[in-house]
Design an enzyme around this catalytic site. Structure first.
Site, PDB file in Angstrom:
ATOM      1  N   ASP A 173       0.859  -1.172   0.000  1.00 34.09           N
ATOM      2  CA  ASP A 173       0.000   0.000   0.000  1.00 34.09           C
ATOM      3  C   ASP A 173       0.905   1.234   0.000  1.00 34.09           C
ATOM      4  OD1 ASP A 173      -2.427   1.561   0.417  1.00 34.09           O
ATOM      5  OD2 ASP A 173      -1.709   1.803   2.476  1.00 34.09           O
ATOM      6  N   ASP A 187      -0.217   5.211   1.092  1.00 31.39           N
ATOM      7  CA  ASP A 187      -0.472   6.085   2.239  1.00 31.39           C
ATOM      8  C   ASP A 187      -0.527   5.283   3.533  1.00 31.39           C
ATOM      9  OD1 ASP A 187      -1.096   8.993   1.389  1.00 31.39           O
ATOM     10  OD2 ASP A 187      -2.172   7.789  -0.096  1.00 31.39           O
TER      11      ASP A 187
END
Length: 233
Positions: free
Chosen positions: A18, A20
């Site tokens: 991922d 953020d």
């Protein structure tokens, strides 16, 4: 007759990250950017609501939550302005502790690296350049450009498909509950990164284990597993 199942070992071939909250701790900046725009409209959002209803969610879902009576076009306009304000504020963004060394060692071990995110393409390009890791990712999956983003498992399934791998051949790294749900829904082992959620919350939600950052001995030890093997029944 008693039936026994032999244990087999499947080599890990790829790591799926991922963006953020996983590669950099960005929630505080996103919250400030969103608060500023909401204040212009006489609205407010507290940190708990941001974490539970915004962080990790696809942008279209965020728009519907914030402004249920507005059109999809109005939602996109608000989110685009929020993301632009975030980029204006994020020029000094730094990688999460240990993540660059972790990725570089994995690449040296021959693993393939993918980015699987709900963030829009402009944010991804900006953040990876700012973090100095734009060249590390063979595959990039932008969830907001798909029919369904996280928490749907589709983004992770597409990353696996792009690599030609099964879920047993990859490990995901996620900080949010929607991201964790997407990774587990795709059948992946998932390591929780405790930036937006606590270690306890991530493990309770299904993370195989959770850490504060990539300097944790539990993450570093993954490099010492022979051939990055994952034992499966």
């Amino acid at each position: 007759m008693t039936e026994t199942t032999a244990s087999t070992s499947t080599p890990i071939e790829a790591l799926l990250f991922d963006l953020d909250g996983t590669l950099a701790h960005t929630d505080p900046l996103h919250l400030v950017a969103m608060r500023a725009l909401l204040e212009d409209e006489g609205l407010a959002i507290d940190e708990e609501t941001f974490v539970t209803r915004v962080s990790g969610q696809p942008n279209d879902a965020v728009g519907r939550y914030l402004f249920p009576d507005r059109t999809a076009e109005e939602h996109r306009d608000f989110i685009d302005r929020k993301e632009a304000r975030f980029r204006d504020m994020a020029g000094d963004l730094t990688p999460l502790a240990g993540v660059v060394a972790f990725i570089d060692r994995a690449r040296a071990d021959g693993l393939r690296i993918a980015l699987v995110t709900n963030a829009p393409r402009k944010n991804v390009a900006f953040m990876l350049e700012t973090l100095g890791i734009a060249d590390r990712f063979e595959i990039r999956i932008y969830g907001d450009e798909l029919e369904r983003g996280k928490p749907d498992p589709l983004p992770y399934r597409l990353a696996l498909e792009a690599f030609g791998l099964t879920p047993h051949q990859a490990i995901a790294f996620e900080d949010s509950l929607p991201g964790l749900a997407a990774a587990k829904g795709a059948g992946l082992v998932c390591v929780g990164i405790a930036t937006s959620r606590s270690i306890e919350e991530l493990t309770a939600a299904g993370a195989d284990f959770a850490v504060e950052d990539f300097t944790d001995v539990s993450v570093v030890a993954l490099h010492d597993r022979q051939n990055w093997n994952r034992t499966t029944a």
